[in-house]
Design a protein around this motif. Sequence first.
Motif, PDB file in Angstrom:
ATOM      1  N   ILE A 452      24.967 -61.510 -20.825  1.00  7.92           N
ATOM      2  CA  ILE A 452      24.107 -62.696 -20.849  1.00  7.92           C
ATOM      3  C   ILE A 452      23.277 -62.689 -22.126  1.00  7.92           C
ATOM      4  O   ILE A 452      22.515 -61.753 -22.380  1.00  7.92           O
ATOM      5  N   VAL A 453      23.482 -63.728 -22.948  1.00  4.83           N
ATOM      6  CA  VAL A 453      22.786 -63.783 -24.235  1.00  4.83           C
ATOM      7  C   VAL A 453      21.807 -64.951 -24.257  1.00  4.83           C
ATOM      8  O   VAL A 453      21.897 -65.885 -23.465  1.00  4.83           O
ATOM      9  N   CYS A 454      20.876 -64.861 -25.212  1.00  8.36           N
ATOM     10  CA  CYS A 454      19.884 -65.915 -25.386  1.00  8.36           C
ATOM     11  C   CYS A 454      20.568 -67.181 -25.901  1.00  8.36           C
ATOM     12  O   CYS A 454      21.422 -67.104 -26.778  1.00  8.36           O
ATOM     13  N   PRO A 455      20.197 -68.350 -25.364  1.00  3.91           N
ATOM     14  CA  PRO A 455      20.807 -69.587 -25.876  1.00  3.91           C
ATOM     15  C   PRO A 455      20.396 -69.886 -27.323  1.00  3.91           C
ATOM     16  O   PRO A 455      21.080 -70.648 -28.006  1.00  3.91           O
ATOM     17  N   ASN A 456      19.304 -69.284 -27.799  1.00  2.00           N
ATOM     18  CA  ASN A 456      18.808 -69.592 -29.147  1.00  2.00           C
ATOM     19  C   ASN A 456      19.130 -68.519 -30.173  1.00  2.00           C
ATOM     20  O   ASN A 456      18.973 -68.743 -31.366  1.00  2.00           O
ATOM     21  N   CYS A 457      19.494 -67.327 -29.698  1.00  2.00           N
ATOM     22  CA  CYS A 457      19.642 -66.185 -30.603  1.00  2.00           C
ATOM     23  C   CYS A 457      20.908 -65.421 -30.244  1.00  2.00           C
ATOM     24  O   CYS A 457      21.349 -65.455 -29.105  1.00  2.00           O
ATOM     25  N   SER A 458      21.445 -64.691 -31.222  1.00  2.00           N
ATOM     26  CA  SER A 458      22.549 -63.811 -30.864  1.00  2.00           C
ATOM     27  C   SER A 458      21.966 -62.474 -30.417  1.00  2.00           C
ATOM     28  O   SER A 458      22.013 -61.484 -31.134  1.00  2.00           O
ATOM     29  N   ALA A 459      21.361 -62.492 -29.252  1.00  2.00           N
ATOM     30  CA  ALA A 459      20.727 -61.282 -28.723  1.00  2.00           C
ATOM     31  C   ALA A 459      20.865 -61.298 -27.208  1.00  2.00           C
ATOM     32  O   ALA A 459      20.882 -62.366 -26.591  1.00  2.00           O
ATOM     33  N   TRP A 460      20.954 -60.108 -26.621  1.00  2.00           N
ATOM     34  CA  TRP A 460      21.012 -60.020 -25.165  1.00  2.00           C
ATOM     35  C   TRP A 460      19.660 -60.392 -24.584  1.00  2.00           C
ATOM     36  O   TRP A 460      18.619 -60.090 -25.175  1.00  2.00           O
ATOM     37  N   LEU A 461      19.704 -60.987 -23.417  1.00  2.00           N
ATOM     38  CA  LEU A 461      18.453 -61.228 -22.705  1.00  2.00           C
ATOM     39  C   LEU A 461      18.073 -59.960 -21.950  1.00  2.00           C
ATOM     40  O   LEU A 461      18.923 -59.273 -21.393  1.00  2.00           O
ATOM     41  N   VAL A 462      16.799 -59.660 -21.962  1.00  2.00           N
ATOM     42  CA  VAL A 462      16.296 -58.441 -21.333  1.00  2.00           C
ATOM     43  C   VAL A 462      15.734 -58.791 -19.958  1.00  2.00           C
ATOM     44  O   VAL A 462      14.969 -59.749 -19.820  1.00  2.00           O
ATOM     45  N   THR A 463      16.131 -58.020 -18.951  1.00  2.00           N
ATOM     46  CA  THR A 463      15.613 -58.267 -17.609  1.00  2.00           C
ATOM     47  C   THR A 463      14.180 -57.752 -17.493  1.00  2.00           C
ATOM     48  O   THR A 463      13.907 -56.594 -17.832  1.00  2.00           O
ATOM     49  N   HIS A 464      13.280 -58.633 -17.062  1.00  2.00           N
ATOM     50  CA  HIS A 464      11.918 -58.217 -16.718  1.00  2.00           C
ATOM     51  C   HIS A 464      11.772 -58.452 -15.225  1.00  2.00           C
ATOM     52  O   HIS A 464      11.508 -59.562 -14.787  1.00  2.00           O
ATOM     53  N   LYS A 465      11.995 -57.396 -14.455  1.00  2.00           N
ATOM     54  CA  LYS A 465      12.099 -57.556 -13.009  1.00  2.00           C
ATOM     55  C   LYS A 465      10.758 -57.931 -12.388  1.00  2.00           C
ATOM     56  O   LYS A 465      10.696 -58.758 -11.485  1.00  2.00           O
ATOM     57  N   SER A 466       9.675 -57.330 -12.887  1.00  2.00           N
ATOM     58  CA  SER A 466       8.378 -57.608 -12.274  1.00  2.00           C
ATOM     59  C   SER A 466       8.023 -59.085 -12.437  1.00  2.00           C
ATOM     60  O   SER A 466       7.364 -59.672 -11.590  1.00  2.00           O
ATOM     61  N   ALA A 467       8.467 -59.686 -13.530  1.00  2.00           N
ATOM     62  CA  ALA A 467       8.205 -61.111 -13.738  1.00  2.00           C
ATOM     63  C   ALA A 467       9.332 -61.962 -13.164  1.00  2.00           C
ATOM     64  O   ALA A 467       9.258 -63.187 -13.179  1.00  2.00           O
ATOM     65  N   GLY A 468      10.394 -61.324 -12.679  1.00  2.00           N
ATOM     66  CA  GLY A 468      11.513 -62.045 -12.082  1.00  2.00           C
ATOM     67  C   GLY A 468      12.283 -62.897 -13.072  1.00  2.00           C
ATOM     68  O   GLY A 468      12.791 -63.955 -12.724  1.00  2.00           O
ATOM     69  N   GLU A 469      12.358 -62.446 -14.327  1.00  2.00           N
ATOM     70  CA  GLU A 469      13.046 -63.300 -15.291  1.00  2.00           C
ATOM     71  C   GLU A 469      13.766 -62.502 -16.371  1.00  2.00           C
ATOM     72  O   GLU A 469      13.602 -61.291 -16.500  1.00  2.00           O
ATOM     73  N   LEU A 470      14.575 -63.249 -17.124  1.00  2.00           N
ATOM     74  CA  LEU A 470      15.229 -62.714 -18.310  1.00  2.00           C
ATOM     75  C   LEU A 470      14.447 -63.212 -19.515  1.00  2.00           C
ATOM     76  O   LEU A 470      14.039 -64.368 -19.548  1.00  2.00           O
ATOM     77  N   ARG A 471      14.260 -62.324 -20.500  1.00  2.00           N
ATOM     78  CA  ARG A 471      13.498 -62.743 -21.677  1.00  2.00           C
ATOM     79  C   ARG A 471      14.232 -62.364 -22.945  1.00  2.00           C
ATOM     80  O   ARG A 471      14.867 -61.319 -23.011  1.00  2.00           O
TER      81      ARG A 471
END
Length: 736
Positions: A452-471
Motif C-alpha cells: 500500500i503506497v501513498c497516492p501522492n508519493c512513491s512511498a509506503w504508507l506507515v501504519t499508525h495503529k493507535s491513531a487507527g490510520e495509515l500515514r
Amino acid sequence: MSSHAPQVVEIIPEKTPIRVVPATALPHLDGALSYRCETPLHIGQLVATPLGKRQVVGLVIGRADASAAMTLKTVTPFHADYHLIPEMQQFLDWVAKWYLEKPGLVLKMASSVPSALKDDALSIGYHAIASPDQAKTARRQSILAELAGKVPETLSAIRAMTGATASTIKAMCDDGLLAAVPMTPDNSANLLDHMTIQDRLKSLKDEQSTAAKTLAKAVTAKQYSAFLLDGVTGSGKTEVYFEAVAAALKAGRQALILLPEIALSQAFERRCYERFGFRPGMWHSGLTDSRRRAVWRDAIRGKPMIVAGARSALFLPFKNPGVIIVDEEHEQSFRQQDGVRYHARDMAVLRAHLSQIPVILSSATPSLESLVNAEQGKYHHIRLMSRYGAAGMPDMALIDLGKTPAERRRWLSPPLVDAISKALEQKEQVLLFLNRRGYAPMSLCLSCRERIVCPNCSAWLVTHKSAGELRCHHCGHNSQFPSICPSCQTEGMIMSCGPGVERLAEEVTIRFPEARQGIFSSDAITTPALAEQFFNAVHNDEIDIIIGTQMVAKGHHFPDLTLVGVVDADLGLGGADLRGGELSWQLLTQVAGRAGRAERPGKVLLQTAMPQSAVLQSLIHDDRDGFIEAEKAARQDAAMPPYGRLAAVILSGRDEARLMIIARQMVDHWPNFDGVTLLGPAPAPLRLLRRNYRVRFLLKSERDVNLQRVITSWLAAISIPSAVSCQVDIDPVSFF
Ligand SMILES: [Zn+2]
Ligand SMILES: [Zn+2]
C-alpha cells in the motif's frame, strides 16, 4: 572571506532614490527594487516597503540610479533601532550567494516576526520577585516555582501555565510575591536587565576546566576562532561551553546556542536557569508571536542575552554577538530541507567569521566534516575523554540474529529478552531503541502481493495503529486502515509487515505484562511540555521500559537506565547515502550513551543480521578512531565530501515525460567544466513527492571548484517552463 575594516554607516539624504531588498522572492539577480524615502535613511535600515498591493519588510542596501526618481514609490522607515549591522547584511548576502537563493527569501528569515517592527498595544505582565519558600500555601509555591527566573508573562499565559486565577495573581502581587510590569515594546526576552549573572559554576574537572578557560578566553579576545568541542556523552560539554556563554554575558554581549531538538528544550532551559539564574530567550516555531517579538527585538537592539533555539535562530539580527554554539553539531536537523536549503552549522561558522567572534561546535560524535576541519587546523580540537561522575562507558555486545533469531512476527531475540528480564528484576530501567515511528513500516496484500503506497508519493504508507490510520511520512497524507485491498479488492488480506515502536510496545506488553512502558517518538511527544512529563515519569520511576525512536538519542540522560537494546542495528546501513555509515555510527553511539550515566554501569545489546559490518565492529571494540579513519579513506578515494564537493539539481513537476525532456536539454547544454562531473538525470529515489515527479542531477567536483558559479552559468543557458520547479541543493545531506 571578507574585509574586517570597520565600516562607516552611510547616511542617505531624504528624497534620494534608494535600492531596497523586499523580504520576498523577486526574480532579479540582487533581489532589489528602487524606491525613495521622505526622510534620511542609512544602509541596513529596515523599512516598510510597498510591493504591488502588499506591504513587506525591506532592507535598504544603497543608492539607486537617480533618473527615475519622481516615479518611485516611497518606503517608510521602522524604528531607527531596527537596522541590520554591516556584518549581518554581509551574512545574508553570503547565504544567498552560497545557496543560490533569492536575497529577499534570506532576508525574510532575518525578519521572520514582522509584527516585531510595529508597536504593541500596552499590556501588563507579571514576574516572580520572591522565591517559592516565601509563599505560605502550596498553591502559591508552585506558581512561584513555575515563574522563577522567567521574564514577565501575561495573565493568560500564567493561567495556561499554572491554572492560577486572576484573583490569585492579584493577591500575590499585593503580598509582594509577584510584580506587575507594563509589557511595552521594550519588554525584554530575558531578565538580565534586572539581574546580575549568577555564578553557580559547578566544580569542573581538570580537562573541563582547561577547556572552559580556553573557550572563555576566545570570547574575550573578540576574534574569529572555531572550536570542535569533542567529548563523550556525559563528559560535561554543556558545562564547559556555558563558560564561554558566561564570558560573553560578562562582556555585555549576546550568546546564541543552536539546539538540534526543540522538544527537549525545557530541560535545557532549566540547566541555563540553574547555571545563570535566568532563562534563555527561546526561539522556535512553536512559540507565541509575543515571545518571538521580544527575542527578536532584544537581538536587534543588542541587549546582552542568551538565545537558545532551532536552526532558524541563526538568522536573528543580533547587533552585539559574542559567541555562537552549535550543540550536537553532527545532527542533520541543522540542515533545512525546504525553502532556503541552508546548513545552520556551516552558516554558524560563516557568521562567526564575519562577526569576528568564536564559534563552538559541540558533539560526542562529531561529523566527519568537522573532524577533517580540525585535522587541517581550521578548527581547534578540544577533546573531553572522561565521563562526569562515576560512570564509565557502557559495555557493548552484538546479538547475531542469524544465530539467535527472534520468533516469527516477534522482534526481540531470546538473549535480549533475558537481559530485559534481569534488568527488570534488579529494578533497573531499560531503553529499547527502534528508529521507526508508528506500528509497521509497510502493509502488504497477501492476495495480490501489492504494497500500500501513498497516492501522492512513491512511498509506503506507515501504519499508525493507535491513531487507527495509515500515514505518509513524506507528505502527511492519512487514510483509514483499509479492510479491502485497494488493488485487488480482496477483503481481510492486508498484513502489517515489520515493526515500528507501537508494534514493539505490543510485544513488550505480551512478554513483560507487569512492566510499565512509555513510547518516546515524535508522534507521541509533540511539545516540550510532553517531553518534560515523560522525563519526569522516568525520573520518578513510573516507567520501566522506554521505547524510543532517534528522538531519544538526542541528549537526555536517565540515571537509572542500565540496559539499552537496539532492536535493529542494521537500519540505515543499507542505503545509498554517502553518510549512511557515519550517521548510523553517530546514532548508535548516542543511543548507547544513554546507558549507565549514574553510579551503575550500562550495557548495550545490538541486534543485527550483519555482525561483521564496520560500524558495529567499531562500536563493540570502542574503536572510534579506526572507524573514522576508514570512513575518511573511503571518502577520499571516492573524492566525496569533505574531500570533494557535491550539489544536486532537482527538477519536479506533474508531467514526468516533460521533466525528462527538459533534463535531456540540460545535458545538451552542459558545458563540460573542468573538474566537474555531471551525474544523471535519474528519477529520484523518491520519484513522486506530493504528486510531483522528481528527476535529479548530481554534480561532483574537487574541493576548490566554485560549483555555484558552474551551476549559475549552466542554468542561465536553459529556459525552464514555469510548470517545472528547479531546486538547487548545495552541499546536500539527503539524496532522496
Ligand atoms: Zn490485493
Ligand atoms: Zn505521501
